[in-house]
Motif scaffolding. Structure first.
Motif, PDB file in Angstrom:
ATOM      1  N   MET A   1       6.381   6.966   5.244  1.00  0.00           N
ATOM      2  CA  MET A   1       6.657   7.611   3.974  1.00  0.00           C
ATOM      3  C   MET A   1       6.025   9.011   3.989  1.00  0.00           C
ATOM      4  SD  MET A   1       5.538   6.194   0.303  1.00  0.00           S
ATOM      5  CE  MET A   1       4.824   7.287  -0.833  1.00  0.00           C
ATOM      6  N   GLU A   2       6.826  10.012   3.685  1.00  0.00           N
ATOM      7  CA  GLU A   2       6.327  11.381   3.665  1.00  0.00           C
ATOM      8  C   GLU A   2       5.721  11.679   2.301  1.00  0.00           C
ATOM      9  OE1 GLU A   2       8.018  14.766   5.859  1.00  0.00           O
ATOM     10  OE2 GLU A   2       8.384  15.581   3.867  1.00  0.00           O
ATOM     11  N   THR A   3       4.581  12.340   2.333  1.00  0.00           N
ATOM     12  CA  THR A   3       3.854  12.711   1.128  1.00  0.00           C
ATOM     13  C   THR A   3       3.644  14.214   1.150  1.00  0.00           C
ATOM     14  OG1 THR A   3       2.693  10.594   1.240  1.00  0.00           O
ATOM     15  CG2 THR A   3       1.736  12.250  -0.178  1.00  0.00           C
ATOM     16  N   SER A   4       3.424  14.772  -0.019  1.00  0.00           N
ATOM     17  CA  SER A   4       3.147  16.199  -0.124  1.00  0.00           C
ATOM     18  C   SER A   4       1.885  16.387  -0.954  1.00  0.00           C
ATOM     19  CB  SER A   4       4.330  16.904  -0.788  1.00  0.00           C
ATOM     20  OG  SER A   4       4.032  18.261  -1.003  1.00  0.00           O
ATOM     21  N   VAL A   5       0.978  17.238  -0.458  1.00  0.00           N
ATOM     22  CA  VAL A   5      -0.256  17.551  -1.178  1.00  0.00           C
ATOM     23  C   VAL A   5      -0.357  19.066  -1.280  1.00  0.00           C
ATOM     24  CG1 VAL A   5      -2.781  17.500  -1.061  1.00  0.00           C
ATOM     25  CG2 VAL A   5      -1.479  15.483  -0.416  1.00  0.00           C
ATOM     26  N   THR A   6      -0.619  19.552  -2.492  1.00  0.00           N
ATOM     27  CA  THR A   6      -0.809  20.980  -2.706  1.00  0.00           C
ATOM     28  C   THR A   6      -2.229  21.212  -3.189  1.00  0.00           C
ATOM     29  OG1 THR A   6       1.513  21.255  -3.294  1.00  0.00           O
ATOM     30  CG2 THR A   6      -0.003  23.008  -3.974  1.00  0.00           C
ATOM     31  N   GLY A  10      -7.169  28.386  -7.112  1.00  0.00           N
ATOM     32  CA  GLY A  10      -7.537  28.752  -8.476  1.00  0.00           C
ATOM     33  C   GLY A  10      -6.556  28.144  -9.449  1.00  0.00           C
ATOM     34  N   LYS A  11      -6.689  28.503 -10.731  1.00  0.00           N
ATOM     35  CA  LYS A  11      -5.853  27.914 -11.779  1.00  0.00           C
ATOM     36  C   LYS A  11      -4.578  28.696 -12.050  1.00  0.00           C
ATOM     37  CE  LYS A  11      -9.794  25.813 -14.042  1.00  0.00           C
ATOM     38  NZ  LYS A  11     -10.581  25.688 -15.245  1.00  0.00           N
ATOM     39  N   SER A  12      -4.553  29.941 -11.642  1.00  0.00           N
ATOM     40  CA  SER A  12      -3.409  30.805 -11.924  1.00  0.00           C
ATOM     41  C   SER A  12      -2.250  30.497 -10.979  1.00  0.00           C
ATOM     42  CB  SER A  12      -3.833  32.270 -11.767  1.00  0.00           C
ATOM     43  OG  SER A  12      -2.715  33.113 -11.759  1.00  0.00           O
ATOM     44  N   TYR A  13      -1.035  30.708 -11.456  1.00  0.00           N
ATOM     45  CA  TYR A  13       0.141  30.522 -10.625  1.00  0.00           C
ATOM     46  C   TYR A  13       0.114  31.479  -9.438  1.00  0.00           C
ATOM     47  CZ  TYR A  13       4.994  30.123  -9.172  1.00  0.00           C
ATOM     48  OH  TYR A  13       6.123  29.926  -8.435  1.00  0.00           O
ATOM     49  N   ASP A  14      -0.492  32.635  -9.618  1.00  0.00           N
ATOM     50  CA  ASP A  14      -0.545  33.647  -8.564  1.00  0.00           C
ATOM     51  C   ASP A  14      -1.612  33.369  -7.505  1.00  0.00           C
ATOM     52  OD1 ASP A  14       1.503  35.061  -9.777  1.00  0.00           O
ATOM     53  OD2 ASP A  14       0.118  36.319 -10.927  1.00  0.00           O
ATOM     54  N   ASP A  15      -2.493  32.409  -7.761  1.00  0.00           N
ATOM     55  CA  ASP A  15      -3.529  32.095  -6.781  1.00  0.00           C
ATOM     56  C   ASP A  15      -2.908  31.463  -5.531  1.00  0.00           C
ATOM     57  OD1 ASP A  15      -5.729  33.025  -8.212  1.00  0.00           O
ATOM     58  OD2 ASP A  15      -5.953  31.138  -9.295  1.00  0.00           O
ATOM     59  N   THR A  16      -3.622  31.546  -4.431  1.00  0.00           N
ATOM     60  CA  THR A  16      -3.155  31.009  -3.157  1.00  0.00           C
ATOM     61  C   THR A  16      -3.017  29.494  -3.224  1.00  0.00           C
ATOM     62  OG1 THR A  16      -4.315  32.804  -2.053  1.00  0.00           O
ATOM     63  CG2 THR A  16      -3.710  30.924  -0.693  1.00  0.00           C
ATOM     64  N   TRP A  17      -2.004  28.981  -2.520  1.00  0.00           N
ATOM     65  CA  TRP A  17      -1.773  27.552  -2.414  1.00  0.00           C
ATOM     66  C   TRP A  17      -1.749  27.171  -0.952  1.00  0.00           C
ATOM     67  CZ3 TRP A  17       2.631  25.509  -6.000  1.00  0.00           C
ATOM     68  CH2 TRP A  17       2.752  26.280  -7.141  1.00  0.00           C
ATOM     69  N   ALA A  18      -2.101  25.950  -0.662  1.00  0.00           N
ATOM     70  CA  ALA A  18      -1.931  25.379   0.676  1.00  0.00           C
ATOM     71  C   ALA A  18      -1.175  24.065   0.481  1.00  0.00           C
ATOM     72  CB  ALA A  18      -3.278  25.127   1.338  1.00  0.00           C
ATOM     73  N   VAL A  19      -0.034  23.929   1.138  1.00  0.00           N
ATOM     74  CA  VAL A  19       0.807  22.742   0.981  1.00  0.00           C
ATOM     75  C   VAL A  19       0.828  21.973   2.291  1.00  0.00           C
ATOM     76  CG1 VAL A  19       3.114  21.896   0.399  1.00  0.00           C
ATOM     77  CG2 VAL A  19       2.225  23.944  -0.730  1.00  0.00           C
ATOM     78  N   PHE A  20       0.593  20.674   2.201  1.00  0.00           N
ATOM     79  CA  PHE A  20       0.564  19.801   3.363  1.00  0.00           C
ATOM     80  C   PHE A  20       1.600  18.706   3.166  1.00  0.00           C
ATOM     81  CE2 PHE A  20      -3.578  21.595   2.553  1.00  0.00           C
ATOM     82  CZ  PHE A  20      -3.940  22.114   3.780  1.00  0.00           C
ATOM     83  N   LYS A  21       2.453  18.479   4.181  1.00  0.00           N
ATOM     84  CA  LYS A  21       3.490  17.445   4.107  1.00  0.00           C
ATOM     85  C   LYS A  21       3.411  16.568   5.339  1.00  0.00           C
ATOM     86  CE  LYS A  21       6.687  20.138   1.345  1.00  0.00           C
ATOM     87  NZ  LYS A  21       8.004  20.701   1.198  1.00  0.00           N
ATOM     88  N   GLY A  22       3.701  15.306   5.166  1.00  0.00           N
ATOM     89  CA  GLY A  22       3.722  14.365   6.282  1.00  0.00           C
ATOM     90  C   GLY A  22       3.211  13.013   5.837  1.00  0.00           C
ATOM     91  N   THR A  23       2.832  12.188   6.814  1.00  0.00           N
ATOM     92  CA  THR A  23       2.247  10.895   6.479  1.00  0.00           C
ATOM     93  C   THR A  23       0.817  11.135   5.989  1.00  0.00           C
ATOM     94  OG1 THR A  23       1.335  10.542   8.681  1.00  0.00           O
ATOM     95  CG2 THR A  23       3.608   9.774   8.302  1.00  0.00           C
ATOM     96  N   SER A  24       0.239  10.136   5.406  1.00  0.00           N
ATOM     97  CA  SER A  24      -1.144  10.276   4.914  1.00  0.00           C
ATOM     98  C   SER A  24      -2.094  10.665   6.040  1.00  0.00           C
ATOM     99  CB  SER A  24      -1.623   8.966   4.282  1.00  0.00           C
ATOM    100  OG  SER A  24      -0.907   8.716   3.096  1.00  0.00           O
ATOM    101  N   ALA A  25      -1.927  10.064   7.223  1.00  0.00           N
ATOM    102  CA  ALA A  25      -2.801  10.380   8.363  1.00  0.00           C
ATOM    103  C   ALA A  25      -2.605  11.827   8.818  1.00  0.00           C
ATOM    104  CB  ALA A  25      -2.532   9.414   9.510  1.00  0.00           C
ATOM    105  N   GLU A  26      -1.360  12.293   8.840  1.00  0.00           N
ATOM    106  CA  GLU A  26      -1.086  13.673   9.246  1.00  0.00           C
ATOM    107  C   GLU A  26      -1.673  14.668   8.243  1.00  0.00           C
ATOM    108  OE1 GLU A  26       3.193  13.020  11.560  1.00  0.00           O
ATOM    109  OE2 GLU A  26       3.184  13.359   9.395  1.00  0.00           O
ATOM    110  N   ILE A  27      -1.482  14.367   6.969  1.00  0.00           N
ATOM    111  CA  ILE A  27      -2.008  15.255   5.923  1.00  0.00           C
ATOM    112  C   ILE A  27      -3.526  15.318   6.010  1.00  0.00           C
ATOM    113  CG2 ILE A  27      -2.307  15.530   3.429  1.00  0.00           C
ATOM    114  CD1 ILE A  27       0.542  14.419   3.108  1.00  0.00           C
ATOM    115  N   ARG A  28      -4.142  14.168   6.176  1.00  0.00           N
ATOM    116  CA  ARG A  28      -5.600  14.114   6.274  1.00  0.00           C
ATOM    117  C   ARG A  28      -6.088  14.997   7.423  1.00  0.00           C
ATOM    118  NH1 ARG A  28      -8.985  10.151   4.686  1.00  0.00           N
ATOM    119  NH2 ARG A  28     -11.021  10.093   5.654  1.00  0.00           N
TER     120      ARG A  28
END
Length: 156
Positions: A1-6, A10-28
């Motif tokens: 099952m693929e999961t996504s974690v962002t 910061g709290k602003s929409y303009d702040d930097t994001w890091a997005v991770f997708k994959g299995t739980s083990a891959e994301i970890r």
């Protein structure tokens, strides 16, 4: 099952994001690598706990960058201690003194507090030391030294 974690910096929409997708083990694994986290310190934690720790790192870095205007410099991971100059006699003397105090502390776990007791020059300072360092005073040797110092200060 693929999961996504962002993870946001910061709290602003303009702040930097890091997005991770994959299995739980891959994301970890990706989060640990991305944030430079030591896997041993995260062992046994759920993915959600790892995400919280990574989010705290991201928020801290984001806050430092925005509030203080800081920039990231080269990140190096090294366990080696900086070498002390040997040609400098003052540095050499300091290094040997540090080694001696570390050896003393390892030999006697109460060396620090016993030294602090000895330094006090008033009963008030001695009481303050006791109040701020309760964990040391469960040892009979420390308590005896504290009482003896108090008696000597009262007699002075």
């Amino acid at each position: 099952m693929e999961t996504s974690v962002t993870i946001k910096y910061g709290k602003s929409y303009d702040d930097t994001w890091a997005v991770f997708k994959g299995t739980s083990a891959e994301i970890r694994a990706n989060i640990l690598e991305f944030f430079g986290m030591d896997p041993a310190t995260q062992q046994g934690l759920s993915l959600s706990s790892v995400v919280i720790n990574a989010t705290n790192i991201a928020h801290g870095k984001g806050l430092i960058a925005t509030a203080l205007g800081a920039t990231v410099v080269e990140e190096t991971a090294t366990n080696a201690e900086p070498t002390k100059p040997t040609s400098d006699p003052w540095a050499a003397a300091s290094a040997s003194r540090e080694s001696a105090s570390v050896a003393t502390a390892k030999a006697d776990p109460n060396a620090y507090i016993l030294g602090e007791i000895e330094k006090k020059t008033t009963v008030q300072e001695l009481k303050k030391l006791w109040a701020e360092n309760q964990s040391f005073f469960s040892d009979a040797t420390v308590m005896a030294a504290w009482k003896a110092k108090g008696k000597s200060l009262q007699g002075a």
